[in-house]
Design a protein around this motif. Structure first.
Motif, PDB file in Angstrom:
ATOM      1  N   UNK A 135       0.827  -1.205   0.000  1.00  0.00           N
ATOM      2  CA  UNK A 135       0.000   0.000   0.000  1.00  0.00           C
ATOM      3  C   UNK A 135       0.864   1.259   0.000  1.00  0.00           C
ATOM      4  N   UNK A 136       1.921   1.226   0.807  1.00  0.00           N
ATOM      5  CA  UNK A 136       2.832   2.369   0.841  1.00  0.00           C
ATOM      6  C   UNK A 136       3.541   2.533  -0.499  1.00  0.00           C
ATOM      7  N   UNK A 137       3.968   1.425  -1.076  1.00  0.00           N
ATOM      8  CA  UNK A 137       4.637   1.477  -2.379  1.00  0.00           C
ATOM      9  C   UNK A 137       3.711   2.044  -3.453  1.00  0.00           C
ATOM     10  N   UNK A 138       2.439   1.682  -3.405  1.00  0.00           N
ATOM     11  CA  UNK A 138       1.480   2.173  -4.392  1.00  0.00           C
ATOM     12  C   UNK A 138       1.286   3.681  -4.271  1.00  0.00           C
ATOM     13  N   UNK A 139       1.187   4.192  -3.047  1.00  0.00           N
ATOM     14  CA  UNK A 139       1.022   5.628  -2.848  1.00  0.00           C
ATOM     15  C   UNK A 139       2.235   6.389  -3.377  1.00  0.00           C
ATOM     16  N   UNK A 140       3.425   5.882  -3.085  1.00  0.00           N
ATOM     17  CA  UNK A 140       4.651   6.527  -3.554  1.00  0.00           C
ATOM     18  C   UNK A 140       4.711   6.518  -5.083  1.00  0.00           C
ATOM     19  N   UNK A 141       4.358   5.387  -5.688  1.00  0.00           N
ATOM     20  CA  UNK A 141       4.421   5.263  -7.147  1.00  0.00           C
ATOM     21  C   UNK A 141       3.431   6.190  -7.834  1.00  0.00           C
ATOM     22  N   UNK A 142       2.312   6.473  -7.188  1.00  0.00           N
ATOM     23  CA  UNK A 142       1.309   7.350  -7.799  1.00  0.00           C
ATOM     24  C   UNK A 142       1.754   8.809  -7.781  1.00  0.00           C
ATOM     25  N   UNK A 143       2.470   9.211  -6.740  1.00  0.00           N
ATOM     26  CA  UNK A 143       2.765  10.629  -6.534  1.00  0.00           C
ATOM     27  C   UNK A 143       4.154  11.029  -7.041  1.00  0.00           C
ATOM     28  N   UNK A 144       5.138  10.127  -6.905  1.00  0.00           N
ATOM     29  CA  UNK A 144       6.527  10.497  -7.168  1.00  0.00           C
ATOM     30  C   UNK A 144       7.097   9.781  -8.387  1.00  0.00           C
ATOM     31  N   UNK A 145       8.126  10.405  -8.975  1.00  0.00           N
ATOM     32  CA  UNK A 145       8.933   9.779 -10.013  1.00  0.00           C
ATOM     33  C   UNK A 145      10.402  10.078  -9.725  1.00  0.00           C
ATOM     34  N   UNK A 146      11.301   9.262 -10.271  1.00  0.00           N
ATOM     35  CA  UNK A 146      12.728   9.443 -10.015  1.00  0.00           C
ATOM     36  C   UNK A 146      13.261  10.659 -10.758  1.00  0.00           C
ATOM     37  N   UNK A 147      14.178  11.354 -10.122  1.00  0.00           N
ATOM     38  CA  UNK A 147      14.949  12.400 -10.777  1.00  0.00           C
ATOM     39  C   UNK A 147      16.124  11.754 -11.512  1.00  0.00           C
ATOM     40  N   UNK A 148      16.650  12.449 -12.508  1.00  0.00           N
ATOM     41  CA  UNK A 148      17.832  11.933 -13.200  1.00  0.00           C
ATOM     42  C   UNK A 148      19.037  11.908 -12.283  1.00  0.00           C
TER      43      UNK A 148
END
Length: 372
Positions: A265-278
Motif C-alpha cells: 500500500x505504501x509502495x502504491x502511494x509513492x508510485x502514484x505521486x513520485x517519479x525518479x529524478x535523473x
C-alpha cells in the motif's frame, strides 16, 4: 515483542559476543581483519554509540557509519532553497525539527525563524496540511525529506490535499532513495566495505528484494536489522557467518517488522505521486543518479519547485568539514578536525552534528571520553 528488555538482555548479549569472538578467531576471518561493517541507517549508528557496542566487540571488527541519516546528507544549497522560499511574502514554511538546525550558506531555518520568518516545526505532513486549511490566504510549504520511510506519509498527504482541493499547500521535495546511494558507495574505489547492516525502517516499506544486487553483483553480505542492541549484535553475527563460509546473501534479522515484499500500500502511494529524478545532490557525496524523487506532472500544482523561482546554486561545506569522508566510512567522526571544538550539537558546522542519528552527534554524546 512483549517487553523491550528482551532485546537488551545482558546474558543473551554475552552469548552473541562469544559467538562473534569465536567467528573472528576462525582462519577465514582472522586473516582478513579488520572486517569493515557499514551500518546504513542513522538509527543503527545512534544505537551503536548509545549502548557502547563498538567497545564490546572483539578486535578485528570495524563499524563504519553510512549515509542513512536523511538530515545528514542534506546539502547546504537545499537549505538555502528553504530559506529563499521562507522569505517570500505570505509564506508559512513547515518542516521536521531536525531540519531546522542544518546550516545553510549563511544561516539555518532556526536562525531565520528567530529573525522573524514564519517557519513552523511540524511532526507530520498532515500537520502542514492542517496549517494550510486554517490559513487559506497564505501559501504553506512543507519541506518533505527522508528516505522511503517517510515518502508514503508525504504521498498520502498530497493525495488528501488533491481530493480536498487545498490550493495553497505545496511540497518542496527532498525525498531520497537508498538503493542508488548504496550502489554509488559500492562503485567508489575509495570506499571499502565488507558487509552491510541494512536499514530496518526503509526495508519495512520497500522489502528485501531491492537489495539483492548487493549480494549477487558485489558479493557483499547484507542483513536487515532491528535497532535494539541484541538486534545489531545478532546481525553482526549473521554477517560474520556469511563471510566465514564465503557466502553473500540478503537476510532479514528484523522479521518482526520487515517482510520480503515490504508494504504494497505504501509502495502504491509513492508510485502514484513520485517519479525518479535523473540526478540529485547529496551533502558530502555529490550527485547520484536516480537517488531522489520529484512530484509527477499530475501533482505539479503542489510542487514548490515549479511555483517558486529557485536559483541554481552550489554551497560547499567549510574546508575543514569532513562530512563526506565520515558518510563514506573513510573517517571516524572524532577524526574530523572540527569535531567537538568548532563543531558541536549546539553549534553544528556539518549536518552530521545536527540529528541525533548523525554519526558525529551520536559520537559527541556518547563517546566524549574518547576525544582528545
Amino acid at each position: 515483542m512483549k517487553y523491550v528488555d528482551e532485546f537488551r538482555d545482558p546474558a543473551l548479549a554475552r552469548q552473541l559476543l562469544d559467538r562473534i569472538a569465536s567467528l573472528m578467531n576462525s582462519p577465514a576471518l582472522h586473516t582478513r581483519a579488520p572486517i569493515r561493517i557499514m551500518e546504513v541507517c542513522g538509527g543503527h549508528t545512534h544505537s551503536i554509540f548509545r549502548y557502547g557496542l563498538e567497545a564490546l566487540l572483539p578486535e578485528g571488527i570495524e563499524l563504519i557509519h553510512g549515509p542513512g541519516c536523511p538530515v545528514c546528507v542534506l546539502p547546504r544549497e537545499r537549505v538555502d532553497d528553504c530559506l529563499a522560499i521562507a522569505a517570500e511574502p505570505g509564506v508559512i514554511f513547515t518542516t521536521f525539527g531536525d531540519a531546522m538546525r542544518v546550516p545553510g550558506s549563511e544561516q539555518s531555518l532556526q536562525q531565520a525563524r528567530a529573525a522573524g520568518a514564519d517557519i513552523h516545526m511540524v511532526y507530520s505532513p498532515l500537520d502542514a496540511l492542517q496549517i494550510a486549511r486554517e490559513n487559506p490566504d497564505r501559501r504553506v510549504v512543507f519541506f518533505g525529506l527522508g528516505f522511503e520511510t517517510t515518502m508514503p506519509s508525504t504521498a498520502l498527504t498530497l493525495q488528501q490535499a488533491a481530493r480536498e482541493g487545498v490550493g495553497n499547500f505545496f511540497l518542496l521535495c527532498h525525498h531520497i532513495t537508498i538503493v542508488p546511494t548504496l550502489q554509488a558507495l559500492l562503485d567508489d574505489e575509495d570506499v571499502r566495505v565488507d558487509a552491510f547492516i541494512g536499514p530496518g525502517h526503509v526495508s519495512m516499506v520497500i522489502g528485501l528484494e531491492p537489495y539483492d544486487f548487493i549480494a549477487r553483483e558485489y558479493g557483499k553480505p547484507f542483513i536487515i536489522s532491528g535497532f535494539e542492541p541484541l538486534d545489531i549484535l545478532q546481525s553482526i553475527q549473521m554477517l560474520l557467518e556469511q563471510l566465514n563460509s564465503g557466502q553473500a546473501e540478503v537476510e532479514n534479522q528484523y522479521t518482526r517488522v520487515v517482510s520480503r515484499s515490504g508494504n504494497p500500500q505504501a509502495q502504491q502511494a509513492v508510485a502514484e505521486v513520485f517519479e525518479l529524478r535523473e540526478r540529485f545532490a547529496w551533502r558530502g557525496l555529490g550527485e547520484i543518479e536516480h537517488s531522489g524523487v520529484r512530484l509527477k506532472p499530475a501533482y505539479a500544482a503542489f510542487d514548490a519547485e515549479r511555483v517558486f523561482a529557485l536559483e541554481s546554486r552550489q554551497a560547499d561545506d567549510p574546508v575543514d568539514c569532513h562530512c563526506g569522508e565520515v558518510l563514506k566510512g573513510q573517517l571516524q567522526p572524532q577524526q574530523c578536525p572540527l569535531f567537538g571544538t568548532y563543531c558541536t550539537p549546539s553549534n553544528p558546522m556539518g549536518a552530521l552534528m545536527v540529528s541525533s542519528e548523525g554519526a558525529c552527534a551520536a559520537c559527541y554524546q556518547y563517546k566524549r571520553t574518547d576525544v582528545s
